[in-house]
Write an enzyme that holds these catalytic residues in place. Structure first.
Site, PDB file in Angstrom:
ATOM      1  CG  ASP A 151      -1.952  -1.053   1.222  1.00  0.00           C
ATOM      2  OD1 ASP A 151      -2.158  -1.640   0.153  1.00  0.00           O
ATOM      3  OD2 ASP A 151      -2.590  -1.291   2.269  1.00  0.00           O
ATOM      4  CG  ASP A 179     -12.142  -3.293  -1.062  1.00  0.00           C
ATOM      5  OD1 ASP A 179     -11.332  -4.183  -1.382  1.00  0.00           O
ATOM      6  OD2 ASP A 179     -11.847  -2.079  -1.038  1.00  0.00           O
TER       7      ASP A 179
END
Lengths: 278, 301
Positions: B12, B131
């Protein structure tokens, strides 16, 4: 002549100097393959990511890699790479009028490496498009069987080396003899897969596969198994090479294949150039 | 021969640094993206995923430079996602050297984008990230397009509803933290904007739809398990894998190599993504792969 020992496959210990952010280390070390490095052209269909391929060729020993949009100047290069990004029709179309230059370069034995789509284009036609292929090699390109396997075939798979002992291989050797090359790597597997072990892992991303015509089946030097399909993974005929997988994304094995191609380009130059000078 | 299962370290990236969040919140600095990429690649990672979580536009340009540097030093495929809204964003990332782009919110807001990307770059470049989070609210929703699960089913699948081992116990605790889940019934909802916003879309339906639209791969993150380090969301992963034929990457919850073994043994997933177990040198990629291979998983070595 080598000026230094060939770069080792593993860069494992490099990250001891981990925290420096100098990304050029690998490229600099590996570039020292030979004094003179081969001049390589990558043909750009205008479809995107050629950066990794260019970087991979540079990392593995060519200091002179150009991305070209037309084939007119092919004689300036020691080798041509047809990359594996894009779709069949637009890619064939982008070669368009230059097809003649490409064919005559191939006739002059310039080493050509077709990667994935770049290899598929060398055949007669593909189910991916309506246009005619380059017809350099007899055979067709078809979609993988969606009912039996996941499409695209994407990920790491291993390749099984094929050994041919036939007349047609001998005739290939004879043809290569003209440019001073010969396919003999003592194991009869051709030159692109020199030092590649059976069942090596390489990275595939493709939805189509080649079906070489009856006369060109001998060009397959490695296969891969996907589901219950046996798919040609590497082809070699004279100075024409093709991989269904992406050597530039295939870790140490891919790097070895790229170095083999660059060496082929170099040895080709060494023999061809003096004759040109005469 | 089946394909090798892929081990994918995820990075990330926020303003040019690798960070790791817990439950989509609270980020910690974990290093330089290019050095980490090279380290993982050298250790034998099969692929890398970069998710740009930078909020600002200036920060967005940093990622392109990172992509370029990464592409010149590694020889394995990598995916870049986060903040890709339009065709041009995807093109810029792919031209910088990424092999695939991952889209999430943009795919939900504008599903046609998937088809547009596919027709230009081919479906192998298009990863759609889902997600998903359990939603226990079954009131005022259209049940016809929801796949309903129940806690009871899950327990019955374990022998006699008993918790067999520590992993199951952790999974049990993780998945039942919601005190309002009295009915024991739930569905998986697609969430967007980094998990902050619900969409009302059923994740399994969505997976089928994006496959039809041309997604080449699904990056599936369970928000329920993400950051817990209690293991992957087996139930969600299994359901999505059953619903589609494109490759699925499991993400969220990996705390140790056993969790990867678990997800490979109990589901049909093609790849396992993890971040924190690699970032802080808890486990190296090669050790993890050795362990999986020793346990009978098809792994590239």
């Amino acid at each position: 002549m080598r000026t230094s020992s060939p770069p080792t496959l593993s860069n494992k210990n490099k990250n001891k100097s981990n925290n420096n952010d100098n990304d050029q280390n690998i490229g600099a070390n590996n570039a020292a393959l030979t004094d003179v490095t081969p001049r390589i052209a990558i043909f750009d269909y205008g479809a995107g990511n050629l950066f990794s391929l260019k970087a991979a060729l540079e990392r593995n020993g060519s200091r002179d890699v150009s991305v070209i949009q037309d084939m007119k100047s092919l004689s300036n290069y020691d080798g041509l790479v047809l990359p594996g990004v894009g779709n069949f029709d637009p890619a064939v179309k982008s070669i368009g009028k230059d097809k003649g230059f490409l064919i005559s370069a191939i006739d002059c034995k310039i080493p050509v490496l077709g990667i994935c789509l770049g290899m598929e284009m060398l055949f007669n036609a593909s189910e991916e498009g309506r246009m005619e292929g380059l017809k350099v090699i007899d055979g067709h390109v078809r979609l993988l069987d969606k009912k039996r396997v996941k499409v695209p075939h994407m990920g790491w798979n291993n390749i099984q080396l094929v050994r041919h002992k036939t007349n047609s291989e001998n005739s290939i050797k004879k043809r290569n003899h003209v440019s001073g090359n010969n396919n003999d790597t003592s194991d009869g597997r051709g030159r692109l897969l020199r030092n590649i072990k059976d069942n090596s892992w390489v990275y595939f991303v493709h939805s189509y596969r080649i079906f070489p015509g009856r006369k060109s089946r001998q060009i397959v030097v490695a296969n891969t198994r996907y589901g219950d399909n046996i798919i040609p993974a590497v082809i070699e005929r004279g100075n024409i090479f093709g991989t269904q997988f992406h050597p530039e994304k295939s870790g140490p094995v891919g790097s070895q294949i790229i170095r083999n191609f660059l060496e082929i380009c170099m040895s080709n130059t060494a023999v061809v150039n003096p004759t040109e000078n005469k | 021969m089946p394909l090798s299962k892929r081990i994918i370290p995820c990075l990330d990236v926020d303003n040019g640094r690798v960070v790791k969040g817990v439950h989509f919140r609270g980020v910690k600095d974990a290093g330089n993206p290019v050095s980490l990429a090279r380290k993982y690649s050298d250790e034998g990672a099969d692929e890398l995923v970069f998710l740009d979580i930078t909020a600002t536009q200036e920060g967005r340009d940093i990622i392109k430079n990172i992509v370029r540097s990464v592409a010149s030093v590694i020889d394995i495929p990598f995916t870049v996602g986060g903040g890709i809204k339009r065709l041009e964003d995807a093109r810029a990332i792919l031209l910088s050297g990424a092999d695939k782009v991952s889209i999430n919110t943009a795919a939900v807001k504008n599903p046609e984008l998937i088809g547009q990307l596919m027709s230009i770059f081919g479906k192998q470049c298009i990863v759609v990230a889902i997600d998903a989070k359990r939603n226990y609210n079954l009131q005022n929703i259209d049940r016809t397009n929801k796949n309903i699960f129940s806690t009871a089913d899950r327990q019955n699948k374990n022998v006699g509803g008993k918790i067999r081992n520590r992993n199951d116990k952790q999974e049990h605790q993780t998945l039942n933290h919601n005190k309002d889940s009295n009915t024991g019934k739930y569905w998986f909802e697609v969430r967007v904007y980094g998990g902050k916003e619900g969409t009302g879309i059923d994740a399994i339906q969505w997976a089928k739809k994006i496959e039809a639209l041309g997604a080449g791969e699904i990056l599936l993150t369970s928000i329920d398990t993400d950051g817990t380090e209690f293991g992957y969301d087996i139930e969600l992963t299994k359901s999505i894998c059953k619903a589609v034929r494109v490759p699925v990457i499991a993400s969220g919850g990996c705390g140790n190599p056993k969790h990867m073994l678990d997800v490979f043994k109990r589901t049909n997933v093609d790849a396992a993504l993890a971040a924190s177990i690699f970032h802080y040198d808890k486990f190296s990629v090669d050790k993890v792969k050795e362990y999986l291979r020793a346990n009978g998983i098809q792994i590239r070595v």
